[in-house]
Structure formats: structure tokens, C-alpha cells
Design an enzyme around this catalytic site. Structure first.
Site, short mmCIF file in Angstrom:
data_model
loop_
_atom_site.label_atom_id
_atom_site.label_comp_id
_atom_site.label_asym_id
_atom_site.label_seq_id
_atom_site.Cartn_x
_atom_site.Cartn_y
_atom_site.Cartn_z
N ARG A 122 45.24 -13.56 24.90
CA ARG A 122 44.16 -12.80 24.47
C ARG A 122 42.49 -13.15 25.59
NH1 ARG A 122 45.54 -10.21 19.66
NH2 ARG A 122 44.55 -8.41 20.30
N GLN A 127 43.99 -8.81 29.82
CA GLN A 127 43.59 -7.80 28.73
C GLN A 127 44.35 -6.78 29.33
OE1 GLN A 127 39.35 -7.51 29.11
NE2 GLN A 127 39.10 -7.11 27.02
N ASP A 130 47.92 -6.47 27.59
CA ASP A 130 47.94 -6.90 26.17
C ASP A 130 48.29 -5.72 25.22
OD1 ASP A 130 47.08 -7.72 23.74
OD2 ASP A 130 45.16 -8.26 24.02
N SER A 133 46.53 -5.27 21.77
CA SER A 133 45.27 -4.49 21.64
C SER A 133 45.39 -3.04 21.83
CB SER A 133 44.39 -5.16 22.96
OG SER A 133 43.92 -6.23 22.54
N TYR A 228 41.40 -15.91 16.83
CA TYR A 228 41.94 -15.53 15.84
C TYR A 228 41.41 -16.05 14.68
CZ TYR A 228 45.94 -13.60 18.49
OH TYR A 228 46.54 -12.58 19.46
P1 NAD Z 1 44.41 -9.87 13.90
O1 NAD Z 1 45.25 -8.64 14.14
O2 NAD Z 1 44.95 -11.10 14.30
O3 NAD Z 1 43.53 -9.83 12.84
C1 NAD Z 1 42.72 -8.67 12.38
C2 NAD Z 1 41.35 -8.95 11.89
O4 NAD Z 1 41.63 -9.52 10.73
C3 NAD Z 1 40.79 -10.23 12.81
O5 NAD Z 1 39.40 -9.64 13.23
C4 NAD Z 1 40.41 -11.16 11.83
O6 NAD Z 1 39.27 -12.09 11.83
C5 NAD Z 1 40.72 -10.59 10.37
N1 NAD Z 1 40.90 -11.38 9.24
C6 NAD Z 1 41.80 -12.43 9.11
N2 NAD Z 1 41.81 -12.91 8.01
C7 NAD Z 1 40.88 -12.08 7.03
C8 NAD Z 1 40.59 -11.88 5.82
N3 NAD Z 1 40.78 -13.02 4.73
N4 NAD Z 1 39.27 -11.17 5.48
C9 NAD Z 1 38.95 -10.17 6.37
N5 NAD Z 1 39.55 -10.30 7.64
C10 NAD Z 1 40.45 -11.12 8.09
O7 NAD Z 1 43.18 -9.67 15.23
P2 NAD Z 1 43.24 -8.92 16.43
O8 NAD Z 1 42.56 -7.48 16.57
O9 NAD Z 1 44.34 -9.26 17.35
O10 NAD Z 1 42.07 -9.82 17.33
C11 NAD Z 1 42.07 -11.39 17.41
C12 NAD Z 1 41.01 -11.71 18.49
O11 NAD Z 1 41.35 -11.59 19.70
C13 NAD Z 1 39.67 -11.50 17.98
O12 NAD Z 1 38.88 -12.29 18.52
C14 NAD Z 1 39.56 -10.44 19.28
O13 NAD Z 1 38.28 -10.25 19.65
C15 NAD Z 1 40.37 -10.92 20.21
N6 NAD Z 1 40.65 -10.10 21.31
C16 NAD Z 1 40.33 -10.64 22.60
C17 NAD Z 1 40.79 -9.69 23.64
C18 NAD Z 1 40.52 -10.14 24.94
O14 NAD Z 1 39.57 -10.81 25.38
N7 NAD Z 1 41.40 -9.66 26.06
C19 NAD Z 1 41.61 -8.71 23.35
C20 NAD Z 1 42.02 -8.21 21.99
C21 NAD Z 1 41.56 -9.01 21.09
#
Ligand code: NAD
Length: 378
Positions: A122, A127, A130, A133, A228
Site C-alpha cells: 500500500r 497505488q 492496488d 483499494s 494497517y
Molecule cells: P482494512 O480493509 O485493512 O481495514 C479497514 C479499516 O478498519 C482500517 O481503517 C482499520 O484501521 C479499521 N479497523 C481495524 N480494526 C478495527 C476496529 N476494531 N474498530 C474500528 N476500526 C477498525 O484497511 P484498508 O482500507 O485496506 O486500509 C489499510 C491501510 O492502507 C490504511 O492505512 C490506508 O490509508 C492505507 N492505504 C494506503 C494506500 C496507499 O498509500 N497507496 C492505498 C490504500 C490504503
């Protein structure tokens, strides 16, 4: 170098992994592209459209598997399909490698280089490849539309001569990619939106979308190096549930998206919390496939608990297959384009490269992915 796209036979799959627009770009880059006849049917794309893009169309699926240098797909193959591939072939799709040890070992034994699209790092550089996303943002959008359709109320405030209707309250738990898109969609539809996430950095993002961030003092939570969420302790999770129960009691729609990378999703909403909600409310569990955030949610079912509806439908991006296919296909194109060397006519799986190191699971008859190796050897 020959890219092959077989049709998906997974039940209910409506998406297509490569659309003609990207097939044409790959052909232009010097690759040969072959697709199985009928591939685009579910999104109204004809075989002729692929032919016009410069691809070849085949009806013999076995032949396609045999001639592939790179297979582009949405889902993991069967063992029989892996055995049809030639040694050195690259297979790129969602693979669920943490839960598919046997399949990964079959890839390894066969000498197939397996790329797991969910393991693309990520990072800013990755990006455009991905798929987690691109598909999660659509899932967040569809979850709100689905919730709005099942709810027996409207979402926006309405001031009419017959009286004022209060906006519906949408509560989103987990504000990652899917959650943030769900917040934005619910806001656009005029709902009052609250959200919670264990990663403190998310608060600003939630507020910038005009939603309320539910503050819960859980002590140390934070995130992993990859961004994460870290798993909560039993005590923290209990505290979270108590606070979430209060917000759920006033919510019309609750959407849960909380995931823990490579692990079972946490159960955040218990049966008791569901019973504390108002009849007519709707809950949507986007984590249902990885264990579920809501007690009582069932894969691909809508469960009625005393008038409260728990929706556990999977593949929500598949409900908007044109855009889901467009985005997945673009992610695949960017991945191939990045590592295709047109001069040397080779696909460079360089293990020194950060993205390849993250997503390549098997290579040259070995499991080469450090994270997966550590997980299997635990
Ligand atoms: P994910 O699908 O793994 O999880 C969804 C959300 O659930 C997350 O925000 C996580 O913090 C939250 N979560 C976990 N346990 C929880 C709980 N007990 N209560 C409430 N919320 C809880 O997450 P995602 O959408 O795949 O994103 C993961 C990370 O990757 C994030 O930091 C996101 O910003 C990052 N990301 C970065 C890029 C990039 O830079 N290219 C792209 C996509 C995502």
C-alpha cells in the site's frame, strides 16, 4: 510473451479482469493477448470488441491455459488449472495466500510464479496497481446504496409543508478505503454520518468529509508499518463495544468495514448490541468473508433479527461490474506495464523490487514471499 485471460466461472462473479481498452494498450506495448470467448459478456462487451483491440479470442479453454506466459484473472485457480500451466508461467489474481497454503504449494511445485494482487504494497508507487483499494472504494459506495434501499426511511432531511423529516443517521465502523468512501457517499445522500476507527490518524480524514468522529479512549492502538490496524486487546475491544453500542442505538444504518490484514476480522457488534438497536435499522457487514464484524451476519445472506436486518452480501463491487472491471483491469495493466521490458521481450520479476517482493508468492519452485513464509512456518 503471451497474456491469457480465461473466463471466470465463480458463481455470481460479474466482473471482468481485462477490458478491451487495456488489452489494446498491452498489444501496443508488444504483448500478445488472448481471451476466452464470452469473457466480456457480463458487462456487455463483445468478443468483437476484444478483436478490435488487437486480442485473439479462443473457445478452447485448455488450449488457453497451455499457451499462457501470463494469466490475468480475478480469482484463484483450481489445482487442475494450475497443472495445465507451463513451467515459468506467471499467474496474477486475488489468491488469499494466508488461507490457501495447499494452492500456493501447488503453484510452487508446478514452477508457476504466483502474484497475489491483495499483497501489492500500500505505497504511493503501487497505488495504480492496488486492487484492494479500487474494489474497496466501490464496496463502500455500494454498501450505502444497499443500506438506503433496504431502509424504510429516506436519508436526507426534508422540510415540507407536511412537516420536517430528520436525516437518517449512518454509522461507519472502520474508516479505511471502503469506510471513507461510504462516509462520502452517505454524506452526499444527505445522511447524518458518524464514524470510528482504531487508527487515530483517521480522525482528520473523517472530519474532512464532514462526518463526526466518535472518540473512544482505548489507550495505545496505532497502526503497523504498512498502515494497517493493529489488533486490539480483549479489554480494548470490550471498551470499544460499549461505546459503539451507544452510537448503534441511535443509528439507522451501520456499516462495518473493520479488517486486520492477514487475520480474522474482529467481532465488534455483538448480538446484544444488535438487539439494542431500533427495529427497522439495517446493518451491513463488509468484513463478512474474513470472519465478520457483526455477530449473526452470514455470508451472502440477509438475516432478520426482530425487525433489524443484518446484510452479509459479498462481492459488492460486482454489483457495479462495469466500473469494478474498469478499475481492476487498469490495476492489472499498470502492473504488467511496469515490469514488461519491451526491448528484451521479458517480464521482470525482480525480487529486489519492493512491489514484486511484496506480491510475488512463488517463483522458481520456491515460496519467495517472506511474509507468507513466516506465516506458514509459525
Ligand atoms: P482494512 O480493509 O485493512 O481495514 C479497514 C479499516 O478498519 C482500517 O481503517 C482499520 O484501521 C479499521 N479497523 C481495524 N480494526 C478495527 C476496529 N476494531 N474498530 C474500528 N476500526 C477498525 O484497511 P484498508 O482500507 O485496506 O486500509 C489499510 C491501510 O492502507 C490504511 O492505512 C490506508 O490509508 C492505507 N492505504 C494506503 C494506500 C496507499 O498509500 N497507496 C492505498 C490504500 C490504503
Amino acid at each position: 510473451m503471451h497474456i491469457v485471460v480465461p473466463d471466470e466461472f465463480n458463481s455470481g462473479e460479474t466482473r471482468v479482469p481485462l477490458i478491451p481498452e487495456h488489452a489494446a494498450k498491452l498489444v501496443k506495448a508488444g504483448l500478445e493477448v488472448s481471451v476466452e470467448s464470452g469473457l466480456g459478456k457480463k458487462i456487455e462487451v463483445t468478443d468483437d470488441a476484444y478483436v478490435s483491440a488487437g486480442a485473439k479470442v479462443f473457445s478452447d479453454r485448455n488450449e488457453l491455459f497451455r499457451k499462457a506466459d501470463i494469466i490475468v484473472r480475478l480469482h484463484k485457480p483450481s489445482k487442475e488449472e494450475i497443472n495445465k500451466l507451463k513451467e515459468g508461467c506467471v499467474y496474477a489474481s486475488l489468491l488469499d495466500p494466508f488461507n490457501e497454503k495447499e494452492l500456493i504449494e501447488t503453484f510452487m511445485e508446478r514452477g508457476v510464479s504466483a502474484i497475489s494482487m491483495e499483497m501489492i504494497p500500500r505505497t504511493t508507487l503501487a497505488q495504480k496497481m492496488d486492487v484492494l483499494s479500487s474494489q474497496a472504494s466501490l464496496a463502500g459506495y455500494v454498501a450505502v446504496i444497499l443500506g438506503a434501499e433496504r431502509l424504510n426511511k429516506i436519508l436526507p432531511m426534508m422540510m415540507t409543508p407536511a412537516g420536517t423529516i430528520k436525516p437518517a443517521h449512518v454509522f461507519i465502523i472502520g474508516a479505511g478505503v471502503a469506510g471513507l468512501q461510504a462516509i462520502a457517499t452517505a454524506k452526499r445522500m444527505g445522511a447524518r454520518v458518524s464514524a470510528f476507527d482504531t487508527r487515530p490518524v483517521v480522525e482528520e480524514q473523517v472530519k474532512s468529509l464532514g462526518a463526526r468522529f466518535v472518540k473512544v479512549d482505548l489507550g495505545e492502538t496505532g497502526q503497523t508499518e504498512g498502515g494497517y490496524a493493529k489488533a486490539l486487546t480483549g479489554e480494548q475491544l470490550q471498551k470499544q463495544r460499549e461505546e459503539m453500542a451507544k452510537v448503534c442505538a441511535s443509528a439507522d444504518i451501520v456499516i462495518t468495514t473493520a479488517q486486520l490484514f492477514g487475520r480474522k476480522a474482529p467481532v465488534i457488534i455483538t448480538k446484544e448490541m444488535v438487539q439494542g438497536m431500533q427495529p427497522g435499522s439495517v446493518l451491513i457487514d463488509l468484513a463478512v468473508e474474513s470472519g465478520g464484524n457483526i455477530e449473526g451476519s452470514r455470508i451472502d445472506k440477509e438475516v432478520d433479527v426482530n425487525g433489524i436486518l443484518i446484510i452479509g452480501l459479498t462481492n459488492l463491487p460486482g454489483r457495479v461490474p462495469v466500473h469494478a472491471s474498469q478499475m481492476y483491469s487498469a490495476n492489472m495493466f499498470y502492473l504488467i506495464d511496469q515490469y514488461w521490458n519491451a526491448k528484451e521481450k521479458s517480464f521482470n520479476l525482480d525480487l529486489e523490487d519492493e512491489i514484486i517482493r511484496g506480491c510475488l508468492i512463488t517463483h522458481q519452485k520456491k515460496i519467495c514471499n517472506e511474509m507468507i513464509l513466516n506465516f506458514y512456518n509459525k
